[in-house]
Design a protein around this motif. Structure first.
Motif, PDB file in Angstrom:
ATOM      1  N   SER A  86       3.400  10.920 -10.156  1.00 15.33           N
ATOM      2  CA  SER A  86       3.858   9.606  -9.725  1.00 15.33           C
ATOM      3  C   SER A  86       4.105   9.627  -8.221  1.00 15.33           C
ATOM      4  O   SER A  86       4.431  10.644  -7.640  1.00 15.33           O
ATOM      5  CB  SER A  86       5.120   9.214 -10.477  1.00 15.33           C
ATOM      6  OG  SER A  86       6.188  10.004 -10.030  1.00 15.33           O
ATOM      7  N   HIS A  87       3.915   8.479  -7.623  1.00 17.36           N
ATOM      8  CA  HIS A  87       4.183   8.335  -6.205  1.00 17.36           C
ATOM      9  C   HIS A  87       5.485   7.582  -6.037  1.00 17.36           C
ATOM     10  O   HIS A  87       5.829   6.757  -6.865  1.00 17.36           O
ATOM     11  CB  HIS A  87       3.062   7.542  -5.540  1.00 17.36           C
ATOM     12  CG  HIS A  87       1.782   8.303  -5.497  1.00 17.36           C
ATOM     13  ND1 HIS A  87       1.361   8.989  -4.393  1.00 17.36           N
ATOM     14  CD2 HIS A  87       0.841   8.497  -6.441  1.00 17.36           C
ATOM     15  CE1 HIS A  87       0.199   9.562  -4.652  1.00 17.36           C
ATOM     16  NE2 HIS A  87      -0.132   9.278  -5.894  1.00 17.36           N
ATOM     17  N   SER A  88       6.192   7.869  -4.963  1.00 15.55           N
ATOM     18  CA  SER A  88       7.391   7.065  -4.747  1.00 15.55           C
ATOM     19  C   SER A  88       7.634   6.800  -3.279  1.00 15.55           C
ATOM     20  O   SER A  88       7.239   7.570  -2.411  1.00 15.55           O
ATOM     21  CB  SER A  88       8.606   7.709  -5.397  1.00 15.55           C
ATOM     22  OG  SER A  88       8.598   9.080  -5.191  1.00 15.55           O
ATOM     23  N   ALA A 144       0.823  -1.204   0.000  1.00 16.64           N
ATOM     24  CA  ALA A 144       0.000   0.000   0.000  1.00 16.64           C
ATOM     25  C   ALA A 144       0.862   1.260   0.000  1.00 16.64           C
ATOM     26  O   ALA A 144       1.971   1.271   0.502  1.00 16.64           O
ATOM     27  CB  ALA A 144      -0.910   0.000   1.205  1.00 16.64           C
ATOM     28  N   HIS A 145       0.328   2.288  -0.579  1.00 13.94           N
ATOM     29  CA  HIS A 145       1.014   3.578  -0.570  1.00 13.94           C
ATOM     30  C   HIS A 145      -0.019   4.613  -0.147  1.00 13.94           C
ATOM     31  O   HIS A 145      -0.814   5.068  -0.952  1.00 13.94           O
ATOM     32  CB  HIS A 145       1.577   3.870  -1.965  1.00 13.94           C
ATOM     33  CG  HIS A 145       2.233   5.201  -2.076  1.00 13.94           C
ATOM     34  ND1 HIS A 145       3.596   5.366  -2.135  1.00 13.94           N
ATOM     35  CD2 HIS A 145       1.713   6.442  -2.111  1.00 13.94           C
ATOM     36  CE1 HIS A 145       3.877   6.650  -2.219  1.00 13.94           C
ATOM     37  NE2 HIS A 145       2.757   7.332  -2.213  1.00 13.94           N
ATOM     38  N   VAL A 146      -0.034   4.928   1.116  1.00 20.10           N
ATOM     39  CA  VAL A 146      -0.996   5.886   1.650  1.00 20.10           C
ATOM     40  C   VAL A 146      -0.205   6.982   2.349  1.00 20.10           C
ATOM     41  O   VAL A 146       0.615   6.705   3.219  1.00 20.10           O
ATOM     42  CB  VAL A 146      -1.950   5.201   2.666  1.00 20.10           C
ATOM     43  CG1 VAL A 146      -2.920   6.220   3.256  1.00 20.10           C
ATOM     44  CG2 VAL A 146      -2.696   4.053   2.014  1.00 20.10           C
ATOM     45  N   HIS A 147      -0.458   8.210   1.951  1.00 20.01           N
ATOM     46  CA  HIS A 147       0.289   9.311   2.555  1.00 20.01           C
ATOM     47  C   HIS A 147      -0.015   9.408   4.040  1.00 20.01           C
ATOM     48  O   HIS A 147      -1.155   9.286   4.460  1.00 20.01           O
ATOM     49  CB  HIS A 147      -0.039  10.622   1.836  1.00 20.01           C
ATOM     50  CG  HIS A 147       0.472  10.642   0.431  1.00 20.01           C
ATOM     51  ND1 HIS A 147       0.326  11.716  -0.400  1.00 20.01           N
ATOM     52  CD2 HIS A 147       1.137   9.702  -0.279  1.00 20.01           C
ATOM     53  CE1 HIS A 147       0.881  11.441  -1.578  1.00 20.01           C
ATOM     54  NE2 HIS A 147       1.369  10.224  -1.524  1.00 20.01           N
ATOM     55  N   GLY A 148       1.040   9.626   4.830  1.00 24.14           N
ATOM     56  CA  GLY A 148       0.887   9.687   6.283  1.00 24.14           C
ATOM     57  C   GLY A 148       1.123   8.354   6.953  1.00 24.14           C
ATOM     58  O   GLY A 148       1.340   8.275   8.156  1.00 24.14           O
ATOM     59  N   PHE A 154       7.582  15.609  -0.641  1.00 24.71           N
ATOM     60  CA  PHE A 154       7.276  15.484  -2.073  1.00 24.71           C
ATOM     61  C   PHE A 154       7.666  14.085  -2.523  1.00 24.71           C
ATOM     62  O   PHE A 154       8.304  13.337  -1.766  1.00 24.71           O
ATOM     63  CB  PHE A 154       8.021  16.549  -2.893  1.00 24.71           C
ATOM     64  CG  PHE A 154       9.513  16.532  -2.699  1.00 24.71           C
ATOM     65  CD1 PHE A 154      10.322  15.720  -3.469  1.00 24.71           C
ATOM     66  CD2 PHE A 154      10.105  17.341  -1.728  1.00 24.71           C
ATOM     67  CE1 PHE A 154      11.691  15.700  -3.287  1.00 24.71           C
ATOM     68  CE2 PHE A 154      11.486  17.327  -1.529  1.00 24.71           C
ATOM     69  CZ  PHE A 154      12.274  16.507  -2.310  1.00 24.71           C
ATOM     70  N   GLU A 155       7.302  13.756  -3.757  1.00 26.36           N
ATOM     71  CA  GLU A 155       7.585  12.398  -4.237  1.00 26.36           C
ATOM     72  C   GLU A 155       8.180  12.365  -5.633  1.00 26.36           C
ATOM     73  O   GLU A 155       8.125  11.357  -6.310  1.00 26.36           O
ATOM     74  CB  GLU A 155       6.308  11.543  -4.171  1.00 26.36           C
ATOM     75  CG  GLU A 155       5.798  11.395  -2.758  1.00 26.36           C
ATOM     76  CD  GLU A 155       4.843  10.246  -2.547  1.00 26.36           C
ATOM     77  OE1 GLU A 155       4.252   9.786  -3.536  1.00 26.36           O
ATOM     78  OE2 GLU A 155       4.704   9.814  -1.400  1.00 26.36           O
ATOM     79  N   TYR A 156       8.729  13.469  -6.043  1.00 27.51           N
ATOM     80  CA  TYR A 156       9.404  13.494  -7.338  1.00 27.51           C
ATOM     81  C   TYR A 156      10.900  13.586  -7.097  1.00 27.51           C
ATOM     82  O   TYR A 156      11.351  13.705  -5.958  1.00 27.51           O
ATOM     83  CB  TYR A 156       8.899  14.678  -8.165  1.00 27.51           C
ATOM     84  CG  TYR A 156       8.779  15.968  -7.382  1.00 27.51           C
ATOM     85  CD1 TYR A 156       7.552  16.344  -6.818  1.00 27.51           C
ATOM     86  CD2 TYR A 156       9.890  16.772  -7.168  1.00 27.51           C
ATOM     87  CE1 TYR A 156       7.446  17.513  -6.073  1.00 27.51           C
ATOM     88  CE2 TYR A 156       9.782  17.937  -6.422  1.00 27.51           C
ATOM     89  CZ  TYR A 156       8.563  18.298  -5.869  1.00 27.51           C
ATOM     90  OH  TYR A 156       8.461  19.443  -5.116  1.00 27.51           O
TER      91      TYR A 156
HETATM   92 ZN    ZN Z   1       2.360   9.179  -2.939  1.00 22.97          ZN
END
Ligand code: ZN
Length: 194
Positions: free
Chosen positions: A134-136, A29-33, A60-62
């Motif tokens: 994009s998420h990272s 899973a990728h959930v912010h926080g 940030f995620e870039y």
């Molecule tokens: Zn993300």
């Protein structure tokens, strides 16, 4: 990357697909926080792996390009290297053997621009709709050798102080006697191993 792969393999050996079906989807899973923490104590070897959306750590995620972004990444990396400030390991006489902080997703490794950026270089798939944003993740892996593994009573996770962007940590742990999981917060930072 190699250690992470090994770690995943180790996990799949330990976790039977049935009993941990829920948790293993958690792991992707990728959930912010929210960050994920996996703790495995096998004999004298203690592995701790943190997987976190980059936004929790740097905002940030870039790939960092501005001076400010680059310094935020460096700062986060430094904090992640301070394993003894992040993880308190009482009584087990645990000593760090190796650590690997993988910030490659937010570090600009080439001067070339966007078009051929390997956005999907990282192995885990995200299920996000927007192709542009994009998420990272950042992945930190720590391996300790504990002289007295049976005496290791708990792992106190102090990530919340170092990274205010982390609101919750889904922790999963496996020892010779336990296989368990728990959601940690700033007010509930302890994984009880005994
Ligand atoms: Zn993300």
């Amino acid at each position: 990357m190699k250690t992470n792969l090994l770690f995943t393999m180790l996990l799949s050996v330990f976790i039977s697909p049935n009993s941990f079906a829920k948790s293993s989807t958690h792991l992707d899973a990728h959930v912010h926080g929210l960050s994920e923490l996996t703790v495995i104590l096998e004999d004298k070897t203690l592995d701790i792996e943190l997987r976190s959306p980059a936004v929790n750590l740097v905002g940030f995620e870039y790939k960092a390009t501005s001076e400010q972004e680059i310094s935020l990444v460096k700062q986060a990396e430094l904090l992640l290297k301070q394993h003894d400030a992040l993880f308190v390991l009482p009584n087990g006489q645990c000593e760090l053997k190796k650590q690997n902080i993988d910030i490659s997703n937010i570090v600009s490794n080439k001067d070339t621009h966007a078009e051929h950026e390997h956005e999907h270089e990282h192995e885990h798939e995200h299920e996000h709709e927007h192709a542009e944003a994009s998420h990272s993740d950042v992945i930190a892996h720590y391996q300790f050798r504990c002289a007295k593994p049976l005496a290791l009573s708990q792992v106190t996770v102090k990530l919340f102080e170092a990274f205010p962007g982390i609101q919750q940590v889904n922790a999963m742990w496996i020892t010779a006697t336990q296989q368990n999981s728990k959601t940690l917060t700033a007010n509930n930072q302890i994984i009880d191993l005994q």
